[in-house]
Scaffold this motif. Structure first.
Motif, PDB file in Angstrom:
ATOM      1  N   VAL A 137       0.838  -1.192   0.000  1.00 15.42           N
ATOM      2  CA  VAL A 137       0.000   0.000   0.000  1.00 15.42           C
ATOM      3  C   VAL A 137       0.883   1.256   0.000  1.00 15.42           C
ATOM      4  O   VAL A 137       1.865   1.347   0.739  1.00 15.42           O
ATOM      5  CB  VAL A 137      -0.929   0.023   1.232  1.00 15.42           C
ATOM      6  N   SER A 138       0.505   2.198  -0.811  1.00 14.84           N
ATOM      7  CA  SER A 138       1.239   3.458  -0.915  1.00 14.84           C
ATOM      8  C   SER A 138       0.979   4.341   0.303  1.00 14.84           C
ATOM      9  O   SER A 138       0.067   4.070   1.100  1.00 14.84           O
ATOM     10  CB  SER A 138       0.784   4.209  -2.163  1.00 14.84           C
ATOM     11  N   PRO A 139       1.744   5.417   0.462  1.00 10.50           N
ATOM     12  CA  PRO A 139       1.318   6.463   1.392  1.00 10.50           C
ATOM     13  C   PRO A 139      -0.080   6.956   1.010  1.00 10.50           C
ATOM     14  O   PRO A 139      -0.505   6.813  -0.139  1.00 10.50           O
ATOM     15  CB  PRO A 139       2.365   7.561   1.197  1.00 10.50           C
ATOM     16  N   VAL A 140      -0.772   7.531   1.947  1.00 13.96           N
ATOM     17  CA  VAL A 140      -2.127   8.036   1.724  1.00 13.96           C
ATOM     18  C   VAL A 140      -2.073   9.545   1.502  1.00 13.96           C
ATOM     19  O   VAL A 140      -1.370  10.261   2.209  1.00 13.96           O
ATOM     20  CB  VAL A 140      -3.040   7.697   2.915  1.00 13.96           C
ATOM     21  N   GLY A 141      -2.812  10.012   0.508  1.00 13.24           N
ATOM     22  CA  GLY A 141      -2.897  11.436   0.246  1.00 13.24           C
ATOM     23  C   GLY A 141      -4.283  11.976   0.532  1.00 13.24           C
ATOM     24  O   GLY A 141      -5.260  11.229   0.575  1.00 13.24           O
ATOM     25  N   ARG A 142      -4.345  13.282   0.743  1.00 17.88           N
ATOM     26  CA  ARG A 142      -5.628  13.952   0.946  1.00 17.88           C
ATOM     27  C   ARG A 142      -5.823  14.980  -0.152  1.00 17.88           C
ATOM     28  O   ARG A 142      -4.862  15.656  -0.561  1.00 17.88           O
ATOM     29  CB  ARG A 142      -5.668  14.643   2.304  1.00 17.88           C
ATOM     30  N   THR A 143      -7.042  15.127  -0.625  1.00 15.45           N
ATOM     31  CA  THR A 143      -7.322  16.075  -1.687  1.00 15.45           C
ATOM     32  C   THR A 143      -8.761  16.549  -1.571  1.00 15.45           C
ATOM     33  O   THR A 143      -9.463  16.195  -0.617  1.00 15.45           O
ATOM     34  CB  THR A 143      -7.045  15.435  -3.063  1.00 15.45           C
ATOM     35  N   ARG A 144      -9.196  17.356  -2.532  1.00 21.57           N
ATOM     36  CA  ARG A 144     -10.567  17.870  -2.478  1.00 21.57           C
ATOM     37  C   ARG A 144     -11.018  18.256  -3.878  1.00 21.57           C
ATOM     38  O   ARG A 144     -10.243  18.845  -4.648  1.00 21.57           O
ATOM     39  CB  ARG A 144     -10.641  19.101  -1.560  1.00 21.57           C
ATOM     40  N   THR A 145     -12.233  17.934  -4.214  1.00 21.26           N
ATOM     41  CA  THR A 145     -12.801  18.358  -5.486  1.00 21.26           C
ATOM     42  C   THR A 145     -13.158  19.838  -5.432  1.00 21.26           C
ATOM     43  O   THR A 145     -13.272  20.443  -4.363  1.00 21.26           O
ATOM     44  CB  THR A 145     -14.058  17.549  -5.823  1.00 21.26           C
ATOM     45  N   ALA A 146     -13.350  20.409  -6.603  1.00 20.43           N
ATOM     46  CA  ALA A 146     -13.746  21.809  -6.699  1.00 20.43           C
ATOM     47  C   ALA A 146     -15.214  21.980  -6.344  1.00 20.43           C
ATOM     48  O   ALA A 146     -16.009  21.050  -6.487  1.00 20.43           O
ATOM     49  CB  ALA A 146     -13.514  22.312  -8.117  1.00 20.43           C
ATOM     50  N   PRO A 147     -15.582  23.176  -5.909  1.00 19.23           N
ATOM     51  CA  PRO A 147     -17.014  23.455  -5.742  1.00 19.23           C
ATOM     52  C   PRO A 147     -17.682  23.592  -7.104  1.00 19.23           C
ATOM     53  O   PRO A 147     -17.007  23.691  -8.133  1.00 19.23           O
ATOM     54  CB  PRO A 147     -17.024  24.774  -4.973  1.00 19.23           C
ATOM     55  N   ALA A 148     -18.974  23.596  -7.107  1.00 20.35           N
ATOM     56  CA  ALA A 148     -19.729  23.804  -8.347  1.00 20.35           C
ATOM     57  C   ALA A 148     -19.358  25.150  -8.956  1.00 20.35           C
ATOM     58  O   ALA A 148     -18.976  26.093  -8.257  1.00 20.35           O
ATOM     59  CB  ALA A 148     -21.225  23.735  -8.071  1.00 20.35           C
ATOM     60  N   ALA A 149     -19.459  25.228 -10.278  1.00 25.82           N
ATOM     61  CA  ALA A 149     -19.050  26.440 -10.977  1.00 25.82           C
ATOM     62  C   ALA A 149     -19.809  27.679 -10.521  1.00 25.82           C
ATOM     63  O   ALA A 149     -19.286  28.793 -10.574  1.00 25.82           O
ATOM     64  CB  ALA A 149     -19.227  26.253 -12.485  1.00 25.82           C
ATOM     65  N   ASP A 150     -21.042  27.494 -10.042  1.00 26.53           N
ATOM     66  CA  ASP A 150     -21.845  28.646  -9.616  1.00 26.53           C
ATOM     67  C   ASP A 150     -21.847  28.821  -8.092  1.00 26.53           C
ATOM     68  O   ASP A 150     -22.647  29.590  -7.551  1.00 26.53           O
ATOM     69  CB  ASP A 150     -23.273  28.522 -10.124  1.00 26.53           C
ATOM     70  N   ALA A 151     -20.942  28.109  -7.388  1.00 26.65           N
ATOM     71  CA  ALA A 151     -20.906  28.217  -5.930  1.00 26.65           C
ATOM     72  C   ALA A 151     -20.472  29.609  -5.494  1.00 26.65           C
ATOM     73  O   ALA A 151     -19.554  30.202  -6.071  1.00 26.65           O
ATOM     74  CB  ALA A 151     -19.955  27.170  -5.351  1.00 26.65           C
ATOM     75  N   ALA A 152     -21.109  30.117  -4.454  1.00 26.27           N
ATOM     76  CA  ALA A 152     -20.801  31.456  -3.940  1.00 26.27           C
ATOM     77  C   ALA A 152     -19.683  31.354  -2.908  1.00 26.27           C
ATOM     78  O   ALA A 152     -19.913  31.400  -1.701  1.00 26.27           O
ATOM     79  CB  ALA A 152     -22.051  32.092  -3.339  1.00 26.27           C
ATOM     80  N   LEU A 153     -18.448  31.218  -3.377  1.00 22.29           N
ATOM     81  CA  LEU A 153     -17.307  31.104  -2.459  1.00 22.29           C
ATOM     82  C   LEU A 153     -16.990  32.448  -1.824  1.00 22.29           C
ATOM     83  O   LEU A 153     -17.105  33.497  -2.458  1.00 22.29           O
ATOM     84  CB  LEU A 153     -16.065  30.619  -3.208  1.00 22.29           C
ATOM     85  N   THR A 154     -16.565  32.407  -0.592  1.00 22.48           N
ATOM     86  CA  THR A 154     -16.144  33.621   0.104  1.00 22.48           C
ATOM     87  C   THR A 154     -14.655  33.648   0.377  1.00 22.48           C
ATOM     88  O   THR A 154     -14.142  34.661   0.843  1.00 22.48           O
ATOM     89  CB  THR A 154     -16.889  33.752   1.442  1.00 22.48           C
ATOM     90  N   HIS A 155     -13.965  32.540   0.049  1.00 16.22           N
ATOM     91  CA  HIS A 155     -12.555  32.491   0.415  1.00 16.22           C
ATOM     92  C   HIS A 155     -11.820  31.427  -0.385  1.00 16.22           C
ATOM     93  O   HIS A 155     -12.349  30.353  -0.644  1.00 16.22           O
ATOM     94  CB  HIS A 155     -12.411  32.199   1.911  1.00 16.22           C
ATOM     95  N   LEU A 156     -10.590  31.735  -0.783  1.00 16.60           N
ATOM     96  CA  LEU A 156      -9.695  30.803  -1.461  1.00 16.60           C
ATOM     97  C   LEU A 156      -8.277  31.109  -1.012  1.00 16.60           C
ATOM     98  O   LEU A 156      -7.897  32.284  -0.928  1.00 16.60           O
ATOM     99  CB  LEU A 156      -9.810  30.963  -2.976  1.00 16.60           C
ATOM    100  N   ARG A 157      -7.505  30.081  -0.713  1.00 14.11           N
ATOM    101  CA  ARG A 157      -6.115  30.297  -0.283  1.00 14.11           C
ATOM    102  C   ARG A 157      -5.197  29.314  -1.013  1.00 14.11           C
ATOM    103  O   ARG A 157      -5.398  28.103  -0.966  1.00 14.11           O
ATOM    104  CB  ARG A 157      -5.984  30.143   1.226  1.00 14.11           C
ATOM    105  N   LEU A 158      -4.180  29.875  -1.683  1.00 19.57           N
ATOM    106  CA  LEU A 158      -3.239  29.087  -2.465  1.00 19.57           C
ATOM    107  C   LEU A 158      -1.818  29.273  -1.938  1.00 19.57           C
ATOM    108  O   LEU A 158      -1.398  30.407  -1.672  1.00 19.57           O
ATOM    109  CB  LEU A 158      -3.255  29.518  -3.938  1.00 19.57           C
ATOM    110  N   GLY A 159      -1.076  28.177  -1.816  1.00 20.62           N
ATOM    111  CA  GLY A 159       0.361  28.272  -1.652  1.00 20.62           C
ATOM    112  C   GLY A 159       0.977  28.491  -3.018  1.00 20.62           C
ATOM    113  O   GLY A 159       0.550  27.872  -3.997  1.00 20.62           O
ATOM    114  N   VAL A 160       1.984  29.365  -3.124  1.00 21.10           N
ATOM    115  CA  VAL A 160       2.543  29.733  -4.422  1.00 21.10           C
ATOM    116  C   VAL A 160       4.066  29.639  -4.363  1.00 21.10           C
ATOM    117  O   VAL A 160       4.693  30.161  -3.426  1.00 21.10           O
ATOM    118  CB  VAL A 160       2.126  31.157  -4.837  1.00 21.10           C
ATOM    119  N   ALA A 161       4.673  29.000  -5.368  1.00 17.51           N
ATOM    120  CA  ALA A 161       6.125  28.858  -5.385  1.00 17.51           C
ATOM    121  C   ALA A 161       6.620  28.704  -6.809  1.00 17.51           C
ATOM    122  O   ALA A 161       5.852  28.452  -7.740  1.00 17.51           O
ATOM    123  CB  ALA A 161       6.555  27.649  -4.540  1.00 17.51           C
ATOM    124  N   SER A 162       7.950  28.852  -6.970  1.00 16.01           N
ATOM    125  CA  SER A 162       8.592  28.631  -8.259  1.00 16.01           C
ATOM    126  C   SER A 162      10.089  28.426  -8.039  1.00 16.01           C
ATOM    127  O   SER A 162      10.620  28.711  -6.959  1.00 16.01           O
ATOM    128  CB  SER A 162       8.375  29.825  -9.204  1.00 16.01           C
TER     129      SER A 162
END
Length: 551
Positions: A137-162
């Motif tokens: 068995v591999s390590p276990v990962g956690r993830t999340r699907t996107a909200p619906a395209a018309d969802a009224a989101l109030t917040h989004l947070r991204l880690g950013v790197a290069s």
């Protein structure tokens, strides 16, 4: 082209711990008896390169891992047997509620990487995933699907790197991002790997940890081996297993200052055909990265975060014409392009059609104009070295949008003529951190107004100005900072020295970038601290300083 698929996550996931793989179990056919008369089992497959997810959409996710079926089947070896791999998605970490599963075959043809585009999932839902091969068995990962395209989101947070150079230091930035527990996704803006031979571009001339292979990477086996080396980093593995990744490439995934016809770091006479090298680099990239190509051979696509923001991701290497020579005047030619016609039309159409509050653009090289003529010679020369340009006569960096001003004028003219507001460019490449307004006309700024804003993140580990000069950070370079800001009034802040990452926070009212710096990239246990924050408020098209990070 077909409209690329949207993606996001709504609520922030809690901090997680990556589960270690289960004990190896016998799952392979037995080998012949040894001389001692005891049976010797074939080695069990292993998951040595972690797991990852990416490009979430409302009903799906990309899941990734690599299987090492036998000890000799290392990345780039083109050896090893086909292996059946089971993948599972569950709504709980214990996998008592498996909601999707399937099997895929790992083979040498894909360097034993596994990529699954899982569909039929629920929007805005957290999932746990894992892979199993021959009972291992591999390590276990956690993830999340996107909200619906018309969802009224109030917040989004991204880690950013290069700009993460293996030889120049450790990836502590990834460790600190993984530990936050509040990120919706990880946005990587290019130079995930570096193509150089060992010792050619490292930490102030010192190899912190050697590349594999040691020579400059040129063919498919080379690029696969280099990607494989990167994916052994524990901090990189932890981040990939914690949040979904959204990535674009820049030049070093191929070769320095790459264009559609060649690169500064490619000599056809001794290194072969450029098109063959690019094809090999792209194949390895799509094998090893948890990204969903929008069309064959490119990374430009559009993701969506409900009605809060969409994110246009650009490929600024595959279609660009070769960089103009410094001082040639060719930067203004209408015959030269950084995007290619099809991609620029796609970007303009998407910006016009957007019905979200914010239009984010994942942009690998700076779009804000920057003049460097005011820099003293002792700073101009190391800056030119950093950019891979001649030290004499450096007025602009022709590898950035400054070298393709016709495309930039067309794009910024489109934003202003169509009244498109709240456009934010998110950029990497230049191994320094910047916050800037994107002026309609730099020469008459601020009177001519702004078309957008731009946040540039510094390098994870690649050398910057103080490293090239081999001086203490925030000393000599401060003179350069003052000269750049004086000559470019739209640039509100620049840090030429620090290594680190950014955290982008998006709400209906504002977009804020918090900048974090590392204590020492050459130390595996480097600490991180907040250094600056800038934001743009909805409707303003302007950058302003903020005196604390978003909590």
């Amino acid at each position: 082209m077909t409209e690329p698929i949207p993606a996001t996550s709504a609520a922030r996931p809690r901090r997680r711990r990556v589960l270690k793989a289960a004990a190896l179990t016998a799952g392979a056919a037995a080998l012949p008896l040894s001389l001692g008369g005891t049976a010797t089992a074939a080695p069990a497959p292993q998951f040595l390169h972690g797991v990852a997810s990416g490009d979430p959409i409302p009903d799906g996710l990309v899941l990734w891992t690599r299987v090492t079926p036998t000890p000799e089947a290392v990345p780039g070896s083109n050896t090893g047997p086909d292996t059946e791999v089971l993948w599972q998605l569950a709504t709980d970490r214990a996998f008592t509620q498996v909601v999707a599963s399937g099997t895929v075959t790992s083979s040498a043809a894909s360097d034993h990487t596994v990529k699954v585009d899982a569909r039929g999932l629920k929007a805005d839902t957290q999932y746990w995933y894992r892979f199993t091969a021959a009972g291992v068995v591999s390590p276990v990962g956690r993830t999340r699907t996107a909200p619906a395209a018309d969802a009224a989101l109030t917040h989004l947070r991204l880690g950013v790197a290069s700009c993460a150079n293996w030889e120049a230091g450790y990836f502590s930035a990834y460790r600190h991002l993984a530990a936050r527990g509040d990120l919706d996704a990880f946005l990587f803006l290019g130079d995930y790997i570096y193509e150089y031979k060992s010792g050619e571009f490292c930490a102030r001339g010192t190899v912190v940890r050697p590349h594999e292979p040691a020579h400059e990477i040129l063919n498919l086996a080379d690029y696969r081996t280099r990607h494989g080396r990167y994916k052994t980093d524990p901090d990189l593995q932890a981040l990939h297993a914690t949040v979904p990744t959204i990535a674009i490439w820049d030049d070093h995934e191929f070769a320095n200052d790459a264009s559609s016809t060649g690169a500064e770091n490619h000599t056809p006479a001794t290194e072969g055909d450029w098109a063959a090298r690019v094809a090999a680099a792209k194949q390895a990239y799509f094998e090893w990265m948890p990204v969903r190509p929008s069309i064959a051979g490119t990374t430009y696509r559009r993701l969506r975060y409900g009605r809060l923001a969409d994110l246009s991701l650009l490929d600024l290497r595959s279609f660009r014409t070769a960089q103009a020579k410094v001082g040639s005047g060719d930067v203004d030619s209408a015959d030269r392009t950084i995007t290619g016609r099809a991609q620029l039309d796609w970007l303009k159409a998407g910006l016009s059609a957007s019905d979200t509050t914010w239009r984010l653009v994942g942009n690998s090289v700076m779009i804000s104009p920057v003049a460097f003529l005011s820099l003293p010679d002792y700073l101009l020369r190391p800056l030119a070295q950093l950019l891979g340009l001649p030290a004499e006569g450096l007025a602009v960096n022709p590898d950035q949008w400054d070298g393709y001003t016709h495309d930039r004028r067309e794009l910024l003219g489109h934003l202003t003529s169509q009244g498109i507001r709240n456009t934010v460019f998110l950029t990497g490449d230049i191994h320094s951190a910047w916050a800037a307004d994107v002026p309609v006309e730099a020469a008459t700024y601020p009177a001519s107004g702004t078309a957008a804003t731009e946040f540039v993140v510094t390098s994870v580990s690649s050398d910057n100005i103080d490293d090239i000069l081999k001086v203490a950070p925030q000393t000599v370079s401060l003179l350069g900072v003052a000269a750049i800001e004086a000559a470019n009034r739209h640039v509100k802040w620049v840090d030429l020295d620090s290594h680190g990452y950014g955290v982008l926070d998006v709400t209906p009212e504002q977009v804020q970038m918090d900048y974090f710096v590392l204590s020492d990239r050459t130390k595996r246990d480097a600490t991180s601290k907040w250094t600056r924050s800038y934001r743009t408020r909805s409707g303003t098209q302007k950058i302003e300083r903020v005196w604390s990070p978003v909590k």
